[in-house]
Design a protein around this motif. Structure first.
Motif, short mmCIF file in Angstrom:
data_model
loop_
_atom_site.label_atom_id
_atom_site.label_comp_id
_atom_site.label_asym_id
_atom_site.label_seq_id
_atom_site.Cartn_x
_atom_site.Cartn_y
_atom_site.Cartn_z
N GLY A 136 37.56 47.40 39.43
CA GLY A 136 36.93 46.13 39.78
C GLY A 136 37.09 45.12 38.65
N ILE A 137 37.55 43.92 38.98
CA ILE A 137 37.85 42.90 37.97
C ILE A 137 37.08 41.62 38.27
CG2 ILE A 137 39.68 41.46 36.94
CD1 ILE A 137 40.02 44.37 36.27
N LYS A 138 36.42 41.08 37.26
CA LYS A 138 35.81 39.76 37.37
C LYS A 138 36.24 38.92 36.17
CE LYS A 138 31.71 36.95 37.08
NZ LYS A 138 32.49 35.87 37.71
N PRO A 139 36.94 37.81 36.39
CA PRO A 139 37.31 36.98 35.24
C PRO A 139 36.09 36.31 34.61
CG PRO A 139 37.95 35.92 37.31
CD PRO A 139 37.50 37.30 37.66
N LEU A 140 36.01 36.40 33.30
CA LEU A 140 34.98 35.67 32.56
C LEU A 140 35.27 34.18 32.70
CD1 LEU A 140 33.63 36.56 29.07
CD2 LEU A 140 34.49 34.26 29.48
N SER A 141 34.24 33.36 32.92
CA SER A 141 34.53 31.94 33.17
C SER A 141 33.65 30.96 32.42
CB SER A 141 34.43 31.65 34.68
OG SER A 141 33.16 31.99 35.18
N THR A 142 32.60 31.45 31.75
CA THR A 142 31.74 30.55 30.98
C THR A 142 31.33 31.22 29.67
OG1 THR A 142 29.61 31.34 31.87
CG2 THR A 142 30.77 29.64 33.16
N VAL A 184 44.87 49.52 44.56
CA VAL A 184 44.21 48.26 44.92
C VAL A 184 43.55 47.69 43.68
CG1 VAL A 184 42.45 47.16 46.38
CG2 VAL A 184 43.71 49.14 47.26
N LEU A 185 43.58 46.37 43.56
CA LEU A 185 42.77 45.67 42.56
C LEU A 185 41.68 44.93 43.31
CD1 LEU A 185 45.31 44.18 39.99
CD2 LEU A 185 43.61 45.96 39.59
N HIS A 186 40.43 45.24 42.96
CA HIS A 186 39.25 44.71 43.66
C HIS A 186 38.64 43.62 42.78
CE1 HIS A 186 35.59 45.23 46.24
NE2 HIS A 186 35.00 44.76 45.15
N TYR A 187 38.63 42.38 43.26
CA TYR A 187 38.15 41.25 42.46
C TYR A 187 36.75 40.82 42.90
CZ TYR A 187 42.88 40.83 40.66
OH TYR A 187 44.09 41.09 40.05
N TYR A 188 35.96 40.38 41.90
CA TYR A 188 34.62 39.88 42.14
C TYR A 188 34.60 38.37 41.89
CZ TYR A 188 33.22 44.81 41.63
OH TYR A 188 33.10 46.16 41.77
N PRO A 189 34.80 37.55 42.94
CA PRO A 189 34.77 36.09 42.72
C PRO A 189 33.38 35.55 42.40
CG PRO A 189 35.92 36.65 44.76
CD PRO A 189 35.20 37.89 44.31
N MET A 190 32.31 36.22 42.84
CA MET A 190 30.94 35.76 42.66
C MET A 190 30.75 34.35 43.21
SD MET A 190 29.57 38.38 41.26
CE MET A 190 29.77 39.74 40.11
N GLY A 191 31.34 34.09 44.37
CA GLY A 191 31.16 32.82 45.05
C GLY A 191 32.14 31.74 44.65
N LYS A 192 32.96 31.96 43.62
CA LYS A 192 33.93 30.95 43.18
C LYS A 192 35.31 31.58 43.12
CE LYS A 192 30.45 28.43 40.51
NZ LYS A 192 30.05 27.90 39.19
N ALA A 193 36.23 31.04 43.92
CA ALA A 193 37.51 31.71 44.11
C ALA A 193 38.66 31.07 43.34
CB ALA A 193 37.86 31.74 45.60
#
Length: 321
Positions: A240-246, A301-310
């Protein structure tokens, strides 16, 4: 098609598939926001779409005078209905989450029956987080305290076993069951070894595959896979991957998800802390590098976590898929 079949097909073809997770809209919102989030991601041929389940919670606020105010956190209902609508509209296998928190065994059984009627044959079985007013997770009095028991109930339904007993002649469900795994160990586990034992129990209860919590150091994922295999866990493991954004994520993500931010990434973000666009791009590029290494390692599979922002997920997918 069951998710486990999609995973095995990707492994056979040696082709990593793209998948992502969605939050249900807040109560009162329609499908417009969901469609706006999904539409641009369809270009990357998602293997499946996960839809989270959010229970009603209580939030504590301390006023300036020191008194405490409790209020209900806004709910995000409709996981099953939204999942069915997405699957029908887009023709992509959709995976509703199902949690133990706040639900009795009968509630869970009813939800599973609804899913089966709607053609939803995949489910991610989770214990769920404790409410903000709970010191520890409190199950429903007629519910489950652990995800292992939830998995066991779903697997039992696949065999025609219901809460009130076995039904000899019935339509048997055929749910493919996913569970969560923690490369950096669940916060409530006494040790990494105990955490793996609990994960093995979920697999033994009938789970078909594992999706991991987010992480930022791929070596931790690879080590997790090695430890799972050594413990006799043979099912597919999806990162599971979530890009750091802030900049705030440097503190928030480790506190919320128990993940560690690599020093190199933290240092780069801190150096650009006053430039929001630069921070977001740094996080995106880090996730791209993570994704490329995981694809090279042959994950199905790579599973992404957008957290509402894509937007950053779109950039990552456009680069690596």
């Amino acid at each position: 098609m069951n998710i486990v079949d999609i995973i095995h097909s990707a492994l056979a073809q040696r082709k990593t598939r793209f998948a992502f997770e969605l939050l249900p809209p807040l109560k009162g919102d329609g499908m417009e926001g969901i469609s706006a989030a999904i539409d641009p991601l369809m270009a990357f041929d998602p293997a499946y779409i996960n839809v989270t389940f959010h229970r009603e919670g209580i939030k504590q606020t301390v006023r300036a005078d020191g008194s405490t105010e409790w209020h209900v956190v806004r709910r995000r209902p409709g996981t099953v209905g939204i999942s069915a609508a997405i699957q029908k509209k887009y023709g992509v296998e959709t995976v509703p989450h199902l949690i133990c928190g706040g639900l009795s065994k009968y509630d869970i059984e009813d939800a599973l029956i609804d899913m089966d009627f709607l053609g939803l044959h995949n489910v991610l079985a989770l214990r769920g987080d404790k409410s903000q007013n709970e010191r520890r997770f409190m199950p429903h009095p007629q519910g489950h305290a652990h995800a292992t028991d939830l998995v066991r109930q779903i697997a039992g339904m696949n065999r025609g076993e219901f809460v009130d007993g076995e039904v000899e002649e019935c339509h048997h469900s055929r749910f493919s069951i996913g569970v969560a795994g923690y490369p950096e160990t669940h916060e409530e586990a006494a040790s990494p070894e105990e955490d793996i034992r609990h994960l093995k129990a979920k697999i033994d209860a009938g789970a078909d595959y594992i999706v991991t919590q987010l992480f930022y150091d791929n070596s931790r994922f690879f080590d997790f896979v090695t430890r799972c295999r050594a413990a006799g866990i043979g099912v597919p493991i999806i990162p599971g991957i979530k890009p750091l954004s802030t900049v705030r994520h440097l503190e928030l993500l480790p506190r919320t998800f128990g993940c560690r931010i690599p020093e190199e990434l933290a240092r780069e973000v801190e150096a650009h802390r006053d430039d929001k666009a630069a921070v977001r791009q740094i996080g995106t590029e880090w996730a791209i590098a993570q994704s490329r290494e995981l694809i090279a390692a042959g994950v199905p599979v790579l599973h992404y976590y957008p957290m509402g922002k894509a937007e950053n997920i779109i950039e990552i997918a456009r680069t690596v898929f």
